[in-house]
Write a protein that holds these residues in place. Structure first.
Motif, short mmCIF file in Angstrom:
data_model
loop_
_atom_site.label_atom_id
_atom_site.label_comp_id
_atom_site.label_asym_id
_atom_site.label_seq_id
_atom_site.Cartn_x
_atom_site.Cartn_y
_atom_site.Cartn_z
N ASP A 114 0.83 -1.20 0.00
CA ASP A 114 0.00 0.00 0.00
C ASP A 114 0.87 1.26 0.00
N ALA A 115 1.91 1.27 0.82
CA ALA A 115 2.82 2.42 0.85
C ALA A 115 3.54 2.56 -0.49
N ARG A 116 3.94 1.44 -1.08
CA ARG A 116 4.60 1.49 -2.39
C ARG A 116 3.70 2.15 -3.43
N LYS A 117 2.43 1.75 -3.44
CA LYS A 117 1.48 2.31 -4.41
C LYS A 117 1.14 3.76 -4.09
N THR A 118 0.85 4.04 -2.84
CA THR A 118 0.43 5.37 -2.43
C THR A 118 1.50 6.42 -2.70
N TYR A 119 2.75 6.09 -2.40
CA TYR A 119 3.84 7.06 -2.51
C TYR A 119 4.71 6.83 -3.75
N ALA A 120 4.31 5.88 -4.61
CA ALA A 120 5.00 5.60 -5.88
C ALA A 120 6.50 5.34 -5.68
N VAL A 121 6.81 4.46 -4.73
CA VAL A 121 8.20 4.08 -4.48
C VAL A 121 8.29 2.56 -4.41
N ASP A 122 9.39 2.01 -4.90
CA ASP A 122 9.61 0.57 -4.83
C ASP A 122 10.37 0.18 -3.58
N GLU A 123 11.17 1.11 -3.08
CA GLU A 123 11.97 0.85 -1.89
C GLU A 123 12.20 2.16 -1.17
N LEU A 124 12.63 2.06 0.08
CA LEU A 124 12.97 3.25 0.85
C LEU A 124 14.44 3.55 0.58
N LEU A 125 14.69 4.58 -0.21
CA LEU A 125 16.04 4.87 -0.68
C LEU A 125 16.98 5.35 0.41
N PHE A 126 16.45 5.84 1.51
CA PHE A 126 17.29 6.35 2.59
C PHE A 126 17.77 5.27 3.57
N VAL A 127 17.21 4.09 3.45
CA VAL A 127 17.53 3.01 4.41
C VAL A 127 18.92 2.45 4.16
N ASP A 128 19.70 2.36 5.23
CA ASP A 128 20.97 1.65 5.20
C ASP A 128 21.12 0.90 6.52
N SER A 129 22.15 0.08 6.62
CA SER A 129 22.31 -0.76 7.81
C SER A 129 22.86 0.01 9.00
N THR A 130 23.29 1.25 8.80
CA THR A 130 23.80 2.05 9.91
C THR A 130 22.68 2.56 10.80
N CYS A 131 21.64 3.09 10.18
CA CYS A 131 20.56 3.73 10.95
C CYS A 131 19.24 2.97 10.97
N PHE A 132 19.16 1.89 10.19
CA PHE A 132 17.91 1.14 10.12
C PHE A 132 18.22 -0.35 10.14
N ARG A 133 17.43 -1.08 10.87
CA ARG A 133 17.58 -2.53 10.93
C ARG A 133 16.29 -3.16 10.44
N ARG A 134 16.40 -3.96 9.37
CA ARG A 134 15.20 -4.64 8.87
C ARG A 134 14.94 -5.83 9.78
N LEU A 135 13.75 -5.85 10.36
CA LEU A 135 13.39 -6.87 11.34
C LEU A 135 12.38 -7.87 10.80
N PHE A 136 11.69 -7.47 9.75
CA PHE A 136 10.63 -8.32 9.19
C PHE A 136 10.63 -8.11 7.69
N ASN A 137 10.54 -9.21 6.93
CA ASN A 137 10.59 -9.09 5.47
C ASN A 137 9.80 -10.24 4.84
N GLU A 138 8.50 -10.19 5.01
CA GLU A 138 7.63 -11.22 4.45
C GLU A 138 6.47 -10.56 3.71
N GLY A 139 6.79 -9.93 2.59
CA GLY A 139 5.78 -9.18 1.84
C GLY A 139 5.68 -7.76 2.32
N VAL A 140 5.71 -7.57 3.60
CA VAL A 140 5.77 -6.26 4.25
C VAL A 140 7.15 -6.19 4.90
#
Length: 149
Positions: A114-140
Motif C-alpha cells: 500500500d505504501a509502495r502504491k500510495t507514494y510511488a516508491v519501490d523501496e525506501l532509498l534512505f535506508v541503510d544498515s547504519t541507521c535502520f535494521r530490517r526486522l521483518f521481510n515477508e511481503g511487508v
C-alpha cells in the motif's frame, strides 16, 4: 414482483456494497503477519510510521501508536503532518528522513505494498544498515529506526 424489487434495492444492494468494503479492508496474509510481529515484538509505547490508509489498522491490530491515520478530526497541523509522511517515504536523503522520523518519535517503519502504491516508491532509498535494521521481510518490511538525534 414490486415487493421483491423493493427488497432487493433496499436490502441486498447495500448489503453487497458493505460486504465489498469489508473485503477490501481485510488485511492480506502478509499484513496480518506483520501486524502480529509488531504486536508481539515492539514495546508497548512504540510509534509506527505507515501509509496514512494503514494507520488505523496499525493502531487496531498492533496496539501501537501511529504517526497518522484517516481519523484526523482533532489532529493539529494535519497538512504539515501529511506532507512529512509523504516526504519521509519518498526522500532519498537519510538526513531528511531521520529529521522527520525523530520529529514524530518513530521507532518502526511499516513498508507495505500500500505504501509502495500510495507514494510511488519501490523501496525506501534512505535506508541503510547504519541507521535502520530490517526486522521483518515477508511481503511487508518492518524497519527499526536505530539512529536518534
Amino acid at each position: 414482483t414490486a415487493l421483491i424489487a423493493f427488497f432487493i434495492i433496499t436490502t441486498l444492494l447495500p448489503l453487497l456494497a458493505t460486504a465489498n468494503v469489508h473485503i477490501n479492508n481485510t488485511p492480506t496474509p502478509a499484513q496480518a503477519a506483520a501486524f502480529s510481529w509488531l504486536r508481539d515484538h515492539a514495546p508497548p509505547d512504540s510509534t509506527v510510521l505507515s501509509s496514512v490508509k494503514e494507520g488505523q489498522a496499525i493502531a487496531y491490530y498492533t496496539k501501537k501508536k501511529n504517526v497518522m491515520d484517516t481519523n484526523f478530526l482533532l489532529v493539529q497541523n494535519i497538512d504539515l503532518r501529511y506532507a512529512d509522511i509523504v516526504s519521509t517515504f519518498t526522500t532519498r536523503f537519510q538526513t531528511e528522513a531521520l529529521e522527520k522520523l525523530n520529529k514524530y518519535a518513530v521507532d518502526y517503519i511499516y513498508f507495505s505494498d500500500d505504501a509502495r502504491k500510495t507514494y510511488a516508491v519501490d523501496e525506501l532509498l534512505f535506508v541503510d544498515s547504519t541507521c535502520f535494521r530490517r526486522l521483518f521481510n515477508e511481503g511487508v518490511q518492518i524497519y527499526a529506526v536505530v539512529c536518534r538525534k
